[in-house]
Motif scaffolding. Structure first.
Motif, short mmCIF file in Angstrom:
data_model
loop_
_atom_site.label_atom_id
_atom_site.label_comp_id
_atom_site.label_asym_id
_atom_site.label_seq_id
_atom_site.Cartn_x
_atom_site.Cartn_y
_atom_site.Cartn_z
N UNK A 210 0.65 -1.21 0.03
CA UNK A 210 0.05 -0.10 -0.35
C UNK A 210 0.81 1.24 -0.03
N UNK A 211 2.48 1.47 0.08
CA UNK A 211 2.84 2.26 0.53
C UNK A 211 2.69 3.48 -1.37
N UNK A 212 2.59 2.63 -2.43
CA UNK A 212 2.46 3.85 -3.08
C UNK A 212 1.03 4.81 -3.54
N UNK A 213 -0.06 4.24 -3.00
CA UNK A 213 -1.17 4.59 -3.08
C UNK A 213 -1.98 5.72 -1.74
N UNK A 214 -1.01 5.10 0.31
CA UNK A 214 -1.77 4.95 1.53
C UNK A 214 0.06 5.48 2.05
N UNK A 215 1.26 6.30 1.59
CA UNK A 215 2.43 6.24 2.23
C UNK A 215 2.11 6.21 3.97
N UNK A 216 1.32 7.04 3.79
CA UNK A 216 0.87 7.78 5.21
C UNK A 216 0.65 6.87 6.57
N UNK A 217 -0.34 6.15 5.90
CA UNK A 217 -0.50 4.61 6.23
C UNK A 217 -0.26 3.56 6.94
N UNK A 218 0.50 3.23 5.88
CA UNK A 218 1.80 2.15 5.23
C UNK A 218 2.75 2.69 5.80
N UNK A 219 3.61 3.54 6.67
CA UNK A 219 4.81 4.19 7.26
C UNK A 219 4.38 3.70 9.22
N UNK A 220 2.81 4.30 9.18
CA UNK A 220 2.60 4.67 10.29
C UNK A 220 2.45 3.27 11.11
N UNK A 221 1.83 1.87 10.07
CA UNK A 221 1.18 0.48 10.32
C UNK A 221 2.81 -0.10 10.65
N UNK A 222 3.36 -0.28 9.61
CA UNK A 222 4.58 -0.53 9.84
C UNK A 222 5.28 -0.43 10.76
N UNK A 223 5.49 0.95 11.63
CA UNK A 223 5.92 0.84 12.82
C UNK A 223 5.27 0.41 13.84
#
Length: 443
Positions: free
Chosen positions: A84-97
């Motif tokens: 999801x990093x290309x379409x939703x980069x903010x959600x991706x970084x928060x969820x991955x963290x």
């Protein structure tokens, strides 16, 4: 001659052009393999799941929780979120963290588990979420260190009891984690700046291509205007003569019709040459010779056949010219004679063509003793004078036109002999021409 395959440099495609699943698959492979290796691949076959900042320190080896179903799910969850990093980069970084923090709170073995978080941070910064990523990293690290300070256990008891047997933060461990985060963030900024420079370079290249295409269209339109204006004017004059004399003097009418045939053939030939340049792909040279002063005699003969008295004089050392200068000089004479035919008025009219070869420039002067026309032509579409002025300006020369003191009209152009087409004058000329383009009358 085509270049050999050895001369072609292959470029590895940028990760941004890969399919979205490629990076997550690679990250999942490295995280699983590296974590399993860190758990059971220490020296001498002993487990080595401790942090990298304590290896070789001489102290007791910290423990860890063996990878279980939840551990494997967390190792695969981070790469899965990267889809999801290309379409939703903010959600991706928060969820991955969050996934990465839970992995370390469970005290699983150290290894490349933060790789997915590093990729998510880079993706967020490249996508433009710089402030959020930097601030979120700082807040997230502070929260993680604060939580581990509250619930953490000594390093020797790591992974032994409780759902979150994480070790207490140490100065070495905290410094290592902060340094790792800074390396990831700075690397992401460098990647972002490089991508911006590449995009700016591509934009400038595209604008340059559009500008060159616009200038080429302007040049083609100007060529078509000159070709059609001259030859159609000659055809119109000769057709009128033929209609007037066809009953009283058939021989002279036949001569006028022959002149119409020659003028129409000349127009078709030059139009094929100009339009053929638009259709041709990969040609290195035009199929027909470009118009130049070597065809001046033919041009003067056609003007005389239209009933115009032409007096020509060439002074100086006549020599070959640069292709652009040669074409511009020819077109200026051609357009000037066309204007004389159209606007000089009734009665016998004499046009005087003077071409002077100097040391550094060639001067083209065309005068007539007819009625002339106003210097400023306000009629829509009138651009003959403007087209001649643009030709001279594009070569770095000068152009002047206006009524003669004793009657008639005068055109004078000075063109440098060693001129190369200039880009700025041509662009300025294109702006002055306006959206209508060249066409219509001159004076």
């Amino acid at each position: 001659m085509s270049s050999s395959p050895a001369q072609v440099r292959a470029h590895w495609p940028r990760p941004g052009t890969w399919p979205v699943w490629v990076v997550p698959v690679l990250v999942a492979f490295f995280q699983l393999g590296g974590s399993l290796g860190a758990q059971g691949g220490g020296p001498g076959g002993e487990a080595s799941g401790g942090p990298p900042w304590e290896h070789g320190g001489g102290g007791p080896e910290p423990g860890h929780t063996d990878l279980d179903a939840l551990g494997f799910a967390l190792l695969l969850g981070g790469p899965a979120l990267l889809l999801l990093r290309r379409r939703h980069p903010v959600f991706t970084v928060c969820a991955t963290a969050a996934v990465t923090a839970l992995y370390f709170l469970r005290a699983y073995t150290y290894g490349p588990a933060p790789l997915a978080l590093a990729v998510a941070m880079m993706a967020a910064i490249v996508a433009g979420h710089r402030l959020l990523t930097w601030a979120g990293t700082g807040i997230g690290l502070a929260a993680f260190f604060g939580l581990t300070a509250l619930i953490g256990v000594p390093a020797a008891e790591r992974g032994q009891d409780g759902p979150f047997p994480v070790e207490e933060p140490t100065l070495g461990g905290s410094s290592f984690v902060v340094g790792w985060a800074l390396v990831v963030l700075v690397s992401a900024e460098l990647i972002r700046m490089r991508a911006q420079r590449a995009a700016e370079t591509a934009r400038i290249r595209a604008e340059e291509e559009r500008r060159q295409a616009s200038e080429e269209r302007l040049r083609m339109a100007r060529e078509l205007h000159d070709v059609l204006a001259h030859n159609i004017s000659m055809i119109n004059v000769q057709a009128g003569v033929a209609l007037h004399l066809i009953d009283q003097n058939p021989e002279q009418a036949r001569t006028a019709l022959a002149a119409i045939k020659d003028a129409s053939k000349e127009a078709l030939t030059e139009m094929r040459g100009v339009i053929g340049a638009l259709r041709a792909q990969g040609e290195t040279a035009p199929r027909a010779p470009t118009a130049g002063l070597d065809r001046l005699d033919d041009l003067l003969d056609r003007a005389r056949s239209a009933g115009l008295a032409v007096d020509a004089e060439i002074t100086g050392d006549r020599r070959p010219l640069h292709a652009g200068t040669d074409l511009a000089a020819f077109r200026i004479v051609q357009e000037s004679l066309t204007n004389v035919t159209r606007h000089a008025g009734p009665g016998p009219v004499t046009a005087r063509v003077r071409i002077a070869y100097g040391e550094h420039e060639i001067v083209v002067r065309v005068e007539d003793d007819g009625r002339g026309a106003p210097l400023l032509d306000d009629r829509p579409g009138g651009s003959g004078l403007r087209g001649m002025r643009e030709r001279a300006a594009a070569l770095g020369g000068t152009f002047d036109a206006g009524p003669r003191p004793g009657g008639g009209f005068r055109v004078r152009a000075a063109l440098p002999l060693d001129a190369e087409p200039a880009t700025e004058p041509a662009a300025q000329a294109a702006e002055e021409t306006g959206p209508a383009g060249p066409g219509g009358d001159a004076q």
